[in-house]
Write an enzyme that holds these catalytic residues in place. Structure first.
Site, PDB file in Angstrom:
ATOM      1  N   LYS A  85      10.419  -8.593  -2.277  1.00  0.00           N
ATOM      2  CA  LYS A  85      10.200  -8.153  -0.906  1.00  0.00           C
ATOM      3  C   LYS A  85      10.000  -9.383  -0.024  1.00  0.00           C
ATOM      4  O   LYS A  85       9.303 -10.324  -0.403  1.00  0.00           O
ATOM      5  CB  LYS A  85       8.961  -7.261  -0.849  1.00  0.00           C
ATOM      6  N   SER A 161       6.206  -0.310   4.010  1.00  0.00           N
ATOM      7  CA  SER A 161       7.014  -1.444   4.414  1.00  0.00           C
ATOM      8  C   SER A 161       7.930  -1.989   3.327  1.00  0.00           C
ATOM      9  O   SER A 161       8.743  -2.886   3.576  1.00  0.00           O
ATOM     10  CB  SER A 161       6.096  -2.565   4.906  1.00  0.00           C
ATOM     11  N   SER A 185       2.367   1.220   1.664  1.00  0.00           N
ATOM     12  CA  SER A 185       3.673   0.579   1.789  1.00  0.00           C
ATOM     13  C   SER A 185       4.479   0.458   0.502  1.00  0.00           C
ATOM     14  O   SER A 185       5.640   0.071   0.536  1.00  0.00           O
ATOM     15  CB  SER A 185       3.524  -0.815   2.407  1.00  0.00           C
TER      16      SER A 185
END
Length: 491
Positions: A85, A161, A185
């Site tokens: 990520k 996210s 997230s």
């Protein structure tokens, strides 16, 4: 390896791919080349926003040359292609934009402790995934890179996210990708994309070398996976603490991978289908998915009781909002240092700018009060769980939400989180309390979109054991989205 073999390999999880490599049936380079083929076939998803193919090939070739895959010293994920990520998983010498236009050219000076652990375990890092600006949103549609497409439907968000990671895993690009979770997230995108998302308990891993915690303990790092055993194996890799960490989690008696394969003792499970935060409605299909999961757990010998711990919703929402305003003000300073000048308003997302401006005026008293409120509500939550081991609740209160809902400015940071929590419900409570929580793809809407069901407990071990049971009882690995990598490539 031809493309059809590369697409077929997508159905094998990380532990399975590593086993093939250890048996000499495939090399690390071949595993990586297959993953790169799958990335190229799914560019329209906009899940991978930074290619690190050359570094991945160098790492894979070194693994093959070392003989580690053939001499019995390989770990359960050695040689497996892996995506990071683009937030909270810094890799020295590579771009880490964090979804922010102000940081579009930012290069990490050093690697995160967790990333070093991934590399030491032989995971082959070859790219980074899309994320909203600074992880502020439970959707992934940053202005910098554009929205990530949910492989199940182009009209609903993949969540955030960690949305780029979830989409890549759901589509079969990789068996696992890293994520981070501050109010949901990891678990929100897991629910939206039909994959497994575990948020570890507080202190399970380290924020070294940069920090001791994130958002005063709300943030945890882990991953998105398709199988429970991959999640467990990855947690074994990053579990632990670095010298100087402010706190750590107790080491379990056996590995997390072992826990995922163990049959747990009968658990006392509290089940709730309501929300701890004000909301207009909870989708009946979500309620049905949670209730169905409860029935399966009862059939497996566990004891379920209706009910839920209560919290002061206003106090929690206010505290989370305050912590985010201060965090965004700190990140504004990072942008200032990177740019060598004051960042402009038009270099941030509108909702980020609201948080930044509030952060400039948040007082120390307000910040200290937010921390005290978090601790008070944690104790209230724990008292409400007395006599029970696990909490079973929805991950989201709806199916995957539409784009443009969870990233809009609402005038104030508090109003922003009012909207978020009216959709996400229970996810933030695991961050506030520090409990472990896992989202499992146990349900589907009438339109075939995934619905996640969430289990929460003080520790990951029991969650992984329960998740392993549910995975056997209600298999989800054969479910694939419309934009599954093989189907996508055939178009």
């Amino acid at each position: 390896m031809d493309s059809s073999s590369a697409f077929e390999l997508a159905r094998t999880d990380g532990v399975g791919q590593a086993a093939l490599a250890a048996a000499g049936e495939i090399s690390a380079v071949e595993l990586l080349d297959a993953a790169i083929t799958r990335v190229e076939a799914t560019r329209s998803l906009n899940a991978v926003i930074t290619d690190l193919f050359d570094r991945g090939r160098s790492q894979a070739a070194a693994l093959d040359a070392s003989g580690v895959l053939r001499n019995g010293r390989a770990g359960p994920l050695t040689g497996v292609p892996f995506l990071l990520k683009d937030l909270g998983a810094a890799l020295a010498g590579t771009r880490e934009a964090m979804g922010s236009r102000a940081l579009r050219d930012h290069i990490s000076a050093e690697s995160a402790w967790t990333v070093d652990r991934y590399l030491d375990a032989g995971l082959v890092v070859f790219g980074k995934t899309n994320t909203p600006e600074w992880g502020n949103h439970c959707t992934t549609e940053p202005l910098l890179f554009g929205p990530t497409v949910n492989p199940w439907s182009a009209v609903v968000t993949p969540g955030g996210s960690s949305g780029g990671s979830a989409a890549a895993v759901a589509a079969g690009v990789v068996p696992a990708a890293s994520g981070g979770d501050g109010t949901g997230s990891i678990r929100v995108p897991a629910s939206c994309c039909g994959v497994v998302g575990l948020k570890p308990r507080r202190g399970r891993s380290s924020f070294a070398p940069d920090g001791g915690h994130g958002l005063e303990g709300l943030v945890n790092s882990h991953a998105l996976t398709r199988t429970v055993r991959d999640s467990a194996a990855l947690l074994d890799i990053i579990a632990g603490s670095a010298p100087g960490d402010p706190y750590s989690a107790a080491v379990p008696a056996f590995s997390f991978l072992d826990a995922a394969a163990r049959t747990p003792a009968a658990q006392r499970i509290l089940i709730a289908t309501s929300s701890p935060f004000p909301t207009d409605r909870i989708d009946p299909e979500v309620v049905s998915a949670v209730e169905a999961a409860g029935r399966v757990l009862e059939s497996l010998g566990h004891h379920l009781t209706p009910g839920a711990p209560t919290i002061d919703a206003d106090a929690v929402t206010d505290a989370v909002a305050v912590l985010h305003t201060v965090s965004n003000a700190q990140l504004h300073d990072l942008a200032r240092a990177h740019l060598g000048r004051a960042p402009r308003e038009d270099e941030f997302e509108p909702s980020t700018w609201v948080m930044i401006r509030e952060g400039f005026t948040t007082t120390g008293l307000a910040y200290a009060g937010a921390i005290s409120d978090i601790h008070a509500q944690t104790r209230r939550f724990a008292a409400g769980m007395a006599g029970h081991d696990v909490l079973l609740v929805p991950t989201l209160l709806t199916g995957p939400p539409p784009y443009g809902l969870l990233n809009q400015p609402r005038g104030t940071t508090r109003a922003f989180f009012d909207v978020e929590f009216a959709t996400t419900g229970w996810t933030a409570l695991a961050n506030v309390t520090g409990w472990a929580a896992i989202s499992l793809p146990l349900g589907q809407t009438r339109d075939g979109l995934p619905i996640g069901v969430q289990l929460m407990a003080p520790d990951e071990t029991i969650l992984l054991s329960l998740a392993g049971q549910l995975e056997q009882a209600v298999p989800w690995a054969t479910r694939t989205p419309a934009r599954w990598v093989g189907a996508t490539a055939a178009k």
